[in-house]
Design a protein around this motif. Structure first.
Motif, PDB file in Angstrom:
ATOM      1  N   ARG A 145       0.870  -1.173   0.000  1.00 33.44           N
ATOM      2  CA  ARG A 145       0.000   0.000   0.000  1.00 33.44           C
ATOM      3  C   ARG A 145       0.907   1.222   0.000  1.00 33.44           C
ATOM      4  O   ARG A 145       2.027   1.170   0.509  1.00 33.44           O
ATOM      5  CB  ARG A 145      -0.866  -0.025   1.262  1.00 33.44           C
ATOM      6  CG  ARG A 145      -1.673   1.224   1.505  1.00 33.44           C
ATOM      7  CD  ARG A 145      -2.526   1.076   2.762  1.00 33.44           C
ATOM      8  NE  ARG A 145      -2.927   2.369   3.233  1.00 33.44           N
ATOM      9  CZ  ARG A 145      -3.282   2.640   4.474  1.00 33.44           C
ATOM     10  NH1 ARG A 145      -3.286   1.691   5.382  1.00 33.44           N
ATOM     11  NH2 ARG A 145      -3.651   3.834   4.818  1.00 33.44           N
ATOM     12  N   GLU A 146       0.432   2.301  -0.552  1.00 30.73           N
ATOM     13  CA  GLU A 146       1.165   3.553  -0.452  1.00 30.73           C
ATOM     14  C   GLU A 146       0.444   4.412   0.578  1.00 30.73           C
ATOM     15  O   GLU A 146      -0.782   4.551   0.550  1.00 30.73           O
ATOM     16  CB  GLU A 146       1.227   4.270  -1.802  1.00 30.73           C
ATOM     17  CG  GLU A 146       2.195   5.423  -1.760  1.00 30.73           C
ATOM     18  CD  GLU A 146       2.508   5.979  -3.120  1.00 30.73           C
ATOM     19  OE1 GLU A 146       2.226   7.174  -3.325  1.00 30.73           O
ATOM     20  OE2 GLU A 146       3.025   5.217  -3.960  1.00 30.73           O
ATOM     21  N   PHE A 147       1.208   4.973   1.506  1.00 33.89           N
ATOM     22  CA  PHE A 147       0.639   5.820   2.538  1.00 33.89           C
ATOM     23  C   PHE A 147       1.497   7.070   2.655  1.00 33.89           C
ATOM     24  O   PHE A 147       2.689   6.980   2.949  1.00 33.89           O
ATOM     25  CB  PHE A 147       0.595   5.092   3.889  1.00 33.89           C
ATOM     26  CG  PHE A 147      -0.045   5.894   4.983  1.00 33.89           C
ATOM     27  CD1 PHE A 147      -1.427   6.030   5.035  1.00 33.89           C
ATOM     28  CD2 PHE A 147       0.721   6.526   5.948  1.00 33.89           C
ATOM     29  CE1 PHE A 147      -2.025   6.778   6.037  1.00 33.89           C
ATOM     30  CE2 PHE A 147       0.130   7.277   6.956  1.00 33.89           C
ATOM     31  CZ  PHE A 147      -1.247   7.401   6.992  1.00 33.89           C
ATOM     32  N   ARG A 148       0.898   8.214   2.351  1.00 32.44           N
ATOM     33  CA  ARG A 148       1.592   9.503   2.410  1.00 32.44           C
ATOM     34  C   ARG A 148       2.868   9.479   1.567  1.00 32.44           C
ATOM     35  O   ARG A 148       3.901   9.969   1.967  1.00 32.44           O
ATOM     36  CB  ARG A 148       1.897   9.882   3.847  1.00 32.44           C
ATOM     37  CG  ARG A 148       0.656   9.970   4.703  1.00 32.44           C
ATOM     38  CD  ARG A 148       0.968  10.335   6.124  1.00 32.44           C
ATOM     39  NE  ARG A 148       0.169  11.511   6.448  1.00 32.44           N
ATOM     40  CZ  ARG A 148       0.511  12.437   7.300  1.00 32.44           C
ATOM     41  NH1 ARG A 148       1.653  12.369   7.924  1.00 32.44           N
ATOM     42  NH2 ARG A 148      -0.278  13.450   7.528  1.00 32.44           N
ATOM     43  N   TYR A 207      -9.338   8.211   7.145  1.00 34.07           N
ATOM     44  CA  TYR A 207      -8.972   7.099   6.260  1.00 34.07           C
ATOM     45  C   TYR A 207     -10.221   6.279   5.997  1.00 34.07           C
ATOM     46  O   TYR A 207     -10.912   5.880   6.932  1.00 34.07           O
ATOM     47  CB  TYR A 207      -7.886   6.227   6.896  1.00 34.07           C
ATOM     48  CG  TYR A 207      -7.574   4.975   6.108  1.00 34.07           C
ATOM     49  CD1 TYR A 207      -6.922   5.043   4.887  1.00 34.07           C
ATOM     50  CD2 TYR A 207      -7.956   3.729   6.583  1.00 34.07           C
ATOM     51  CE1 TYR A 207      -6.649   3.900   4.159  1.00 34.07           C
ATOM     52  CE2 TYR A 207      -7.680   2.576   5.861  1.00 34.07           C
ATOM     53  CZ  TYR A 207      -7.017   2.673   4.652  1.00 34.07           C
ATOM     54  OH  TYR A 207      -6.747   1.542   3.932  1.00 34.07           O
ATOM     55  N   ARG A 214       2.655   2.290  13.281  1.00 30.70           N
ATOM     56  CA  ARG A 214       3.797   1.651  12.619  1.00 30.70           C
ATOM     57  C   ARG A 214       4.576   0.853  13.643  1.00 30.70           C
ATOM     58  O   ARG A 214       4.515   1.110  14.822  1.00 30.70           O
ATOM     59  CB  ARG A 214       4.736   2.693  12.028  1.00 30.70           C
ATOM     60  CG  ARG A 214       4.162   3.457  10.889  1.00 30.70           C
ATOM     61  CD  ARG A 214       5.120   4.516  10.474  1.00 30.70           C
ATOM     62  NE  ARG A 214       6.269   3.906   9.820  1.00 30.70           N
ATOM     63  CZ  ARG A 214       6.863   4.414   8.770  1.00 30.70           C
ATOM     64  NH1 ARG A 214       6.417   5.509   8.238  1.00 30.70           N
ATOM     65  NH2 ARG A 214       7.894   3.823   8.232  1.00 30.70           N
ATOM     66  N   ASN A 217       0.458  -2.951   4.456  1.00 29.17           N
ATOM     67  CA  ASN A 217      -0.774  -2.741   5.200  1.00 29.17           C
ATOM     68  C   ASN A 217      -1.133  -4.026   5.930  1.00 29.17           C
ATOM     69  O   ASN A 217      -1.334  -5.067   5.311  1.00 29.17           O
ATOM     70  CB  ASN A 217      -1.903  -2.370   4.247  1.00 29.17           C
ATOM     71  CG  ASN A 217      -3.163  -2.033   4.991  1.00 29.17           C
ATOM     72  OD1 ASN A 217      -3.227  -0.998   5.641  1.00 29.17           O
ATOM     73  ND2 ASN A 217      -4.167  -2.891   4.903  1.00 29.17           N
ATOM     74  N   SER A 240      -4.070   0.780  10.043  1.00 24.11           N
ATOM     75  CA  SER A 240      -4.969   1.915  10.210  1.00 24.11           C
ATOM     76  C   SER A 240      -6.221   1.434  10.925  1.00 24.11           C
ATOM     77  O   SER A 240      -6.833   0.451  10.507  1.00 24.11           O
ATOM     78  CB  SER A 240      -5.330   2.498   8.840  1.00 24.11           C
ATOM     79  OG  SER A 240      -4.170   2.906   8.158  1.00 24.11           O
ATOM     80  N   HIS A 282      -3.181   5.747  12.585  1.00 27.66           N
ATOM     81  CA  HIS A 282      -2.294   4.922  11.771  1.00 27.66           C
ATOM     82  C   HIS A 282      -1.079   4.615  12.640  1.00 27.66           C
ATOM     83  O   HIS A 282      -0.490   5.524  13.222  1.00 27.66           O
ATOM     84  CB  HIS A 282      -1.891   5.669  10.495  1.00 27.66           C
ATOM     85  CG  HIS A 282      -3.089   6.149   9.727  1.00 27.66           C
ATOM     86  ND1 HIS A 282      -3.772   5.363   8.829  1.00 27.66           N
ATOM     87  CD2 HIS A 282      -3.748   7.334   9.779  1.00 27.66           C
ATOM     88  CE1 HIS A 282      -4.777   6.042   8.336  1.00 27.66           C
ATOM     89  NE2 HIS A 282      -4.794   7.249   8.890  1.00 27.66           N
TER      90      HIS A 282
END
Length: 181
Positions: free
Chosen positions: A99-102, A171, A180, A108, A146, A178
């Motif tokens: 996934r691309e996030f920011r 989101y 990490r 993900n 998320s 979110h």
């Protein structure tokens, strides 16, 4: 935890935990996925829950992700129970996918289980196995999850997994946190 080649292909892994078996989705899991993903109870915190048609598209994209990358979301079943040819033994799903996030490539983390499997610690057990696999096999890509701020059960799972707050923003139609690792 045992991680080894699955019977569905040489690039696919099967992850066996104390109580669960996580394996590559196959076509016959489609009905189980539709039941889990479109169940109103499993979408209590989702402002735009997927219907059957949306779930079928999602399932197809999950299979495509596996074909492209050799990993992705996994079917979860209870260990020690016979595997059903029609996928009716699938109690949930978990795993990671690209996934691309920011603007950053992330993995993900997702999980969702049938209500009949809730309260047994399966979400944390399955997600932990998925995260450990991802961090070992794809360490260059961070794992992100998320969670809607109103989804207290999922926030507890995230805490058990050792994720830390990253950012809070909208989101998928809900104010979400979110996290990490």
């Amino acid at each position: 935890m045992f991680v080894g080649p699955g019977r569905y292909g040489r690039d696919v892994t099967e992850i066996v935990t104390e109580r669960l078996v996580l394996r590559h989705f196959v076509e016959t899991d489609q009905q189980a996925v539709v039941e889990i993903q479109s169940d109103p109870e499993t979408n209590r915190y989702h402002p735009r829950p997927p219907d059957t048609e949306t779930t079928l598209v999602m399932f197809g994209s999950w299979l495509e992700h596996w074909a492209t990358f050799g990993y992705g979301y996994l079917a979860v079943r209870e260990r020690g129970r016979p595997e059903a040819a029609d996928g009716s033994d699938v109690i949930g799903m978990t795993g990671v996918r690209n996934r691309e996030f920011r603007g950053e490539k992330v993995l993900n983390l997702a999980y969702r289980f049938r209500p009949s499997a809730w309260g047994k610690g399966y979400a944390a057990e399955a997600a932990r196995a998925s995260v450990e696999w991802a961090e070992r096999e794809i360490p260059a890509i961070p794992v992100l999850i998320s969670v809607a701020v109103t989804n207290t059960p999922s926030l507890r799972v995230v805490e058990k997994l050792g994720f830390t707050d990253y950012v809070e923003e909208e989101y998928d139609g809900a104010l979400s946190r979110h996290f990490r690792r």
